[in-house]
Design an enzyme around this catalytic site. Structure first.
Site, PDB file in Angstrom:
ATOM      1  N   GLY A   1      -5.706  12.086  15.178  1.00 52.76           N
ATOM      2  CA  GLY A   1      -5.136  13.191  15.956  1.00 52.76           C
ATOM      3  C   GLY A   1      -4.888  14.495  14.995  1.00 52.76           C
ATOM      4  O   GLY A   1      -5.128  14.189  13.768  1.00 52.76           O
TER       5      GLY A   1
ATOM      6  N   CYS B   1      -7.952   7.274  10.826  1.00 55.07           N
ATOM      7  CA  CYS B   1      -7.496   8.919  10.450  1.00 55.07           C
ATOM      8  C   CYS B   1      -6.246   8.999  10.558  1.00 55.07           C
ATOM      9  O   CYS B   1      -5.256   8.281   9.766  1.00 55.07           O
ATOM     10  CB  CYS B   1      -8.356   9.811  11.107  1.00 55.07           C
ATOM     11  SG  CYS B   1      -8.102  11.420  10.611  1.00 55.07           S
ATOM     12  N   TYR B   2      -5.675   9.604  11.282  1.00 58.94           N
ATOM     13  CA  TYR B   2      -4.054  10.172  11.535  1.00 58.94           C
ATOM     14  C   TYR B   2      -3.388   8.516  11.679  1.00 58.94           C
ATOM     15  O   TYR B   2      -2.437   8.295  11.191  1.00 58.94           O
ATOM     16  CB  TYR B   2      -3.787  11.055  12.729  1.00 58.94           C
ATOM     17  CG  TYR B   2      -2.238  11.069  13.017  1.00 58.94           C
ATOM     18  CD1 TYR B   2      -1.479  11.880  12.189  1.00 58.94           C
ATOM     19  CD2 TYR B   2      -1.596  10.525  13.978  1.00 58.94           C
ATOM     20  CE1 TYR B   2      -0.194  12.266  12.361  1.00 58.94           C
ATOM     21  CE2 TYR B   2      -0.247  10.577  14.147  1.00 58.94           C
ATOM     22  CZ  TYR B   2       0.533  11.651  13.041  1.00 58.94           C
ATOM     23  OH  TYR B   2       1.870  11.992  13.494  1.00 58.94           O
TER      24      TYR B   2
ATOM     25  N   HIS C   1     -14.163   8.276  10.473  1.00 62.07           N
ATOM     26  CA  HIS C   1     -14.275   8.297  11.901  1.00 62.07           C
ATOM     27  C   HIS C   1     -15.470   7.348  12.308  1.00 62.07           C
ATOM     28  O   HIS C   1     -16.593   7.708  12.413  1.00 62.07           O
ATOM     29  CB  HIS C   1     -14.380   9.436  12.790  1.00 62.07           C
ATOM     30  CG  HIS C   1     -13.197  10.211  13.029  1.00 62.07           C
ATOM     31  ND1 HIS C   1     -12.029  10.039  13.818  1.00 62.07           N
ATOM     32  CD2 HIS C   1     -12.745  11.261  11.973  1.00 62.07           C
ATOM     33  CE1 HIS C   1     -11.132  10.753  13.653  1.00 62.07           C
ATOM     34  NE2 HIS C   1     -11.377  11.651  12.642  1.00 62.07           N
TER      35      HIS C   1
ATOM     36  N   GLU D   1     -16.126   6.045  15.083  1.00 61.30           N
ATOM     37  CA  GLU D   1     -16.543   5.888  16.236  1.00 61.30           C
ATOM     38  C   GLU D   1     -17.614   7.002  16.681  1.00 61.30           C
ATOM     39  O   GLU D   1     -18.186   7.100  17.492  1.00 61.30           O
ATOM     40  CB  GLU D   1     -15.253   6.201  17.475  1.00 61.30           C
ATOM     41  CG  GLU D   1     -14.753   7.568  17.252  1.00 61.30           C
ATOM     42  CD  GLU D   1     -13.573   7.643  16.129  1.00 61.30           C
ATOM     43  OE1 GLU D   1     -13.769   6.840  15.017  1.00 61.30           O
ATOM     44  OE2 GLU D   1     -12.694   8.461  15.974  1.00 61.30           O
TER      45      GLU D   1
ATOM     46  N   ASP E   1     -21.533   9.586  40.548  1.00 56.47           N
ATOM     47  CA  ASP E   1     -20.461   9.076  40.854  1.00 56.47           C
ATOM     48  C   ASP E   1     -20.224   8.712  42.327  1.00 56.47           C
ATOM     49  O   ASP E   1     -20.006   7.554  42.735  1.00 56.47           O
ATOM     50  CB  ASP E   1     -19.181   9.768  40.222  1.00 56.47           C
ATOM     51  CG  ASP E   1     -19.338  10.078  38.804  1.00 56.47           C
ATOM     52  OD1 ASP E   1     -19.894   9.369  38.154  1.00 56.47           O
ATOM     53  OD2 ASP E   1     -18.444  10.963  38.542  1.00 56.47           O
TER      54      ASP E   1
ATOM     55  N   LYS F   1     -18.734   7.298  32.383  1.00 62.23           N
ATOM     56  CA  LYS F   1     -20.047   7.909  32.805  1.00 62.23           C
ATOM     57  C   LYS F   1     -21.338   7.024  32.513  1.00 62.23           C
ATOM     58  O   LYS F   1     -22.027   6.628  33.622  1.00 62.23           O
ATOM     59  CB  LYS F   1     -20.186   9.168  32.601  1.00 62.23           C
ATOM     60  CG  LYS F   1     -21.187   9.878  33.160  1.00 62.23           C
ATOM     61  CD  LYS F   1     -20.425  10.509  34.508  1.00 62.23           C
ATOM     62  CE  LYS F   1     -21.289  11.382  35.369  1.00 62.23           C
ATOM     63  NZ  LYS F   1     -20.562  12.036  36.271  1.00 62.23           N
TER      64      LYS F   1
END
Ligand code: XMP
Length: 519
Positions: free
Chosen positions: A53, A84-85, A171, A173, A230, A375
């Protein structure tokens, strides 16, 4: 089903963390950082991730953990990974010290692994990782061990194996962290020991069963089918669950791409044998209402309201014949519904055009079969359900369509010019085999006339801008660095083949600061 809960501390990557965990086969959900302990317990997390964050732990109003957070994780032995944060927060709450830095470290850095333990198991001694932080951990409470460092960050990862608390300053991710997925996998497999129960085949079967149960043997469902991935996936799921008791309404709003209505009608009516597929051509009504409107938000408002009106009228007409229409299906997906602190603005904007809200007195119950999915999961399901690839992998297209790709007032003539140019662009992008590698590729009509020369004649025509961007989630985007030869081919074809355009420009702006669409 085993679930990893991600507490959102405001990172732009929070959804990415959830997607990565699901890709590893474990169900994950994002929760607000101020969730109460009781509420968190109700989710029965088998592991918790604290996202990154933008805040600093000492800042007033920065996200903090609830008082009893570590009691819960200690008693229930729930492993926690702080990113991180999130890594700062664990240390801050347990009595260590975070050193504030005003200068940010941003980009790729080399990580040196000191003691891999369970979290960094089977990584190389040195790994490239993606950093994006200011503050750093200065000292840690007892029981915490440094497991990795970088040249500028002495505590770049830590572990407290007894309390099952782990943290990484970088990070894992994002794709720029070489072994990022391996680290998340280690967390899930070696530390959390989560069962991998999240798979899409089971999901399809369950979803069809749930729809059957919810709708019952008699009721009918109405769906606004746009032809996007979708709503198309929702349509197929419903067709499998309730057959011809699904009524799909496709509205031609006059601002669709070239031949889009023909393709959608053909796919659903002919190829997929949809029985109650209703095509409503409201082109004239929309264009009449959009005449002389140049304010983008006003265009959006008119299109949104007119759509609801047309859809509502068709529904009322159908209800007279089929009084059992009791449900309205929607293609809402997980990121539309779960706004992280970082995405809230963007998703509110997108959502307001995707999800139509019909008047309450229509008394239709809402059914949202995709509300837990990302998605890419929707796409995979679409393929498994036999939806054609050209729908599954189609670039996102805004609800207000070409109306926001013509600057200023919309006219039929301008729409036709834009449709022809856009068709050429997409054809060439597909031929060059880059359609699937870019997030969006489209043309924009600039209502500016400039001088040109064609043969012996001087021309005075409009400009077409080409926008091709790469992105992961539309929050940020880079313009695609296309080949000059390809751009030359596209520009030559558009100028030669589309009457009304004598100049093509390529948009070289990133988002931020520019947006993807022009209006
Ligand atoms: P921007 O232009 O904000 O776009 O960078 C981000 C993503 O959202 C899409 N977009 C919209 N989608 N209604 C929609 O349904 C809208 O009004 C709208 N405006 C932008 C855009 O195509 C991009 O993928």
């Amino acid at each position: 089903m085993d679930k990893i809960c991600i507490l959102d501390m405001g990172s732009q990557y929070t959804h990415l963390i959830a997607r990565r965990i699901r890709e590893l086969g474990v169900y994950s959900e994002i929760l607000p950082n101020n969730i109460s302990i009781d509420e968190l317990k109700r989710h029965r997390p088998i592991g918790i991730i604290l996202s990154g964050g933008p805040s600093s732990v000492y800042e007033e109003d920065s996200p903090q953990l609830t008082k009893d957070f570590f009691k819960l994780t200690k008693i229930d032995k729930i492993p926690v990974l702080g990113i991180c944060y999130g890594l700062h927060l664990i240390i801050h709450h347990l009595g260590g010290k975070i050193k504030p830095f005003t200068k940010k470290e941003y980009g790729k850095t080399e990580l040196e692994i000191i003691k891999p333990g369970k979290l960094l198991e089977s990584l190389n001694n040195r790994e490239t990782v993606w950093m994006s932080h200011g503050d750093q951990v200065e000292n840690m409470p007892e029981g915490f061990e440094i497991i990795a460092r970088t040249a500028t960050c002495p505590i770049a990862a830590y572990a407290n194996e007894d309390l099952k608390l782990f943290g990484v300053q970088f990070h894992p991710e994002v794709v720029h962290t070489q072994s990022g997925t391996k680290i998340l996998k280690n967390f899930i497999e070696n530390i959390v020991h989560a069962k991998k129960e999240w798979n899409l085949e089971n999901w399809i079967e369950n979803s069809i069963e749930n729809i059957k149960k919810e709708v019952g043997p008699k009721n009918r469902v109405i769906l606004g089918l746009s032809g996007g991935v979708d709503s198309s996936v929702v349509a197929i799921l419903l067709q499998k669950a309730i057959g011809n008791r699904l009524h799909s309404i496709f509205v031609n709003n006059g601002v669709l791409r070239k031949n889009e209505e023909i393709q959608v009608v053909r796919t659903f009516e002919q190829d997929l044998n949809f029985e109650n597929f209703h095509y409503v051509n409201a082109e004239d009504l929309f264009l009449e209402r959009l005449e002389n409107i140049d304010d983008p938000e006003e265009k959006r408002r008119i299109i949104g309201h007119t759509f609801i009106e047309v859809f509502e009228n068709k529904t009322i007409e159908l209800e007279k014949v089929y009084p059992d229409i009791k449900y309205l299906a929607q293609g809402t997906i997980y990121p539309d519904r779960v706004e992280t602190s970082a995405t809230s603005n963007a998703s509110v904007k997108i959502k307001s055009h995707h999800n139509l809200t019909l008047p309450d007195d229509m008394m239709l119950k809402i059914i949202e079969p995709l509300k837990e999915l990302y998605k890419d999961e929707v796409r995979k399901i679409g393929l498994q359900l036999g939806l054609p690839e050209n729908i599954v992998f189609r670039h996102p297209f805004p609800g207000p369509g070409l109306a926001v790709r013509i600057i200023g007032p919309i006219e039929k003539k301008k729409l036709d010019i834009l449709r022809d140019a856009d068709e050429i662009l997409i054809e060439e992008i597909r031929k060059a085999k880059i359609y699937d590698n870019v997030w969006q590729a489209f043309c924009v009509f600039l209502p500016l006339k400039t001088v040109g020369i064609m043969g012996d004649y001087r021309t005075y025509e409009y400009i077409c801008a080409i926008r091709v961007v790469e992105s992961l989630d539309a929050m940020t985007a880079n313009f695609a660095k296309l080949d000059w030869e390809l751009l030359e081919k596209i520009s030559t074809r558009i100028i030669n083949e589309v009457k009304g355009i004598n100049r093509v420009v390529y948009d070289i702006s990133h988002k931020p600061p520019s947006t993807i669409e022009y209006e």
